[in-house]
Scaffold this active site. Structure first.
Site, PDB file in Angstrom:
ATOM      1  CE  LYS A 210      -2.601  12.458 -13.354  1.00  0.00           C
ATOM      2  NZ  LYS A 210      -1.879  11.187 -13.093  1.00  0.00           N
TER       3      LYS A 210
ATOM      4  CE1 TYR B 283      -6.130  13.012 -13.285  1.00  0.00           C
ATOM      5  CE2 TYR B 283      -7.169  14.328 -14.998  1.00  0.00           C
ATOM      6  CZ  TYR B 283      -6.444  13.212 -14.619  1.00  0.00           C
ATOM      7  OH  TYR B 283      -6.032  12.312 -15.564  1.00  0.00           O
TER       8      TYR B 283
ATOM      9  CG  ASP C 186      -1.943   1.100   1.212  1.00  0.00           C
ATOM     10  OD1 ASP C 186      -1.702   2.130   0.551  1.00  0.00           O
ATOM     11  OD2 ASP C 186      -2.984   0.950   1.874  1.00  0.00           O
TER      12      ASP C 186
ATOM     13  CB  THR D 194      -7.481   0.898 -18.556  1.00  0.00           C
ATOM     14  OG1 THR D 194      -8.616   1.787 -18.468  1.00  0.00           O
ATOM     15  CG2 THR D 194      -6.220   1.722 -18.778  1.00  0.00           C
TER      16      THR D 194
END
Length: 255
Positions: free
Chosen positions: A155, A151, A49, A186
């Protein structure tokens, strides 16, 4: 020898597969990995993790113990895509004042911070051997508003981290780059295939071929600190996708 974080599904799985097909010994990490189980002849999974520092440290200690070095690190693990629908509402594209705060935390703890920590651990062996390649998987949201504020900030942080790591790694012969995939087929994307235009899409392995091309380039240092587009690397290095197609490189205007 390569480490791919978050390497059991999607882009990470494709990268690990492509590197293994090129003959690399690959370790993949992630919460869904069956610890120690060989995924195939060249790929070994380590359950980890990336939000838990002790587990990350133990994973990299195991890699260096078994493989003695790390030549390639691909930081692909990511958080924030989970629970896009909450209480029946699609929250992914909501304005920042309506966003759940956990999404910011997830993108940074399981994303940017996880990339930073893995890079720290890999860089120690790379610097010692005066060679290595660190690839941070990023996206155009770093440069243009896409979906939501958290987001984009995460990035952008990834790309800035890449640029600054490159400055400190350059004297030691280690390269660091950000890599932008296109629309990748994906598992989750294919679940929504009926609603998507996949004509210019990429397989997960295509992104892996981009990483493999960089790793095989004796002059890869010329790219250090920069943002690279997977489809652009295909043009530069002359490789295609697994179906023989050549996806068109996207630009900022396209996304």
């Amino acid at each position: 020898m390569a480490v791919v974080t978050g390497g059991t599904f999607g882009v990470g799985r494709g990268i690990a597969t492509a590197l293994a097909q090129c003959g690399a010994q690959v370790f993949v990490t992630g919460r869904s990995v069956h610890d120690g189980a060989p995924i195939d002849e060249h790929i070994t999974g380590i359950r980890c993790d990336h939000r838990l520092d002790a587990e990350v440290t133990a994973a990299f200690e195991r890699v260096t113990r078994e493989a003695h070095r790390i030549d390639i690190l691909v930081n692909n693990v990511w958080g924030g895509y989970e629970r896009m629908v909450e209480d029946g509402a699609f929250t992914w594209a909501k304005p920042f004042w309506e966003q759940p705060l956990w999404r910011w935390d997830s993108m940074f703890s399981a994303g940017v911070r996880a990339h930073y920590h893995a890079s720290q651990l890999a860089a120690k062996t790379m610097v010692a051997s005066r060679r290595g390649l660190i690839v941070n998987i990023s996206f155009w949201a770093a440069q243009k508003h896409i979906a939501n504020v958290a987001y984009g900030v995460s990035k952008a942080a990834t790309d800035k981290m890449t640029a600054d790591m490159a400055v400190e790694l350059r004297p030691h012969g280690v390269t660091a780059v950000s890599l932008y995939p296109g629309l990748v087929r994906t598992e989750k994307v294919m679940e929504a295939a009926a609603w998507l235009d996949l004509t210019n899409s990429e397989s997960p392995e295509f992104v892996g071929r981009a990483v493999a091309a960089l790793a095989a380039d004796p002059h890869v240092m010329r790219h250090t600190g920069t943002v690279l587009v997977a489809a652009g690397l295909a043009v530069a290095y002359g490789f295609t996708d697994i179906d023989g197609k050549a996806p068109r490189p996207l630009t900022l205007a396209d996304v």
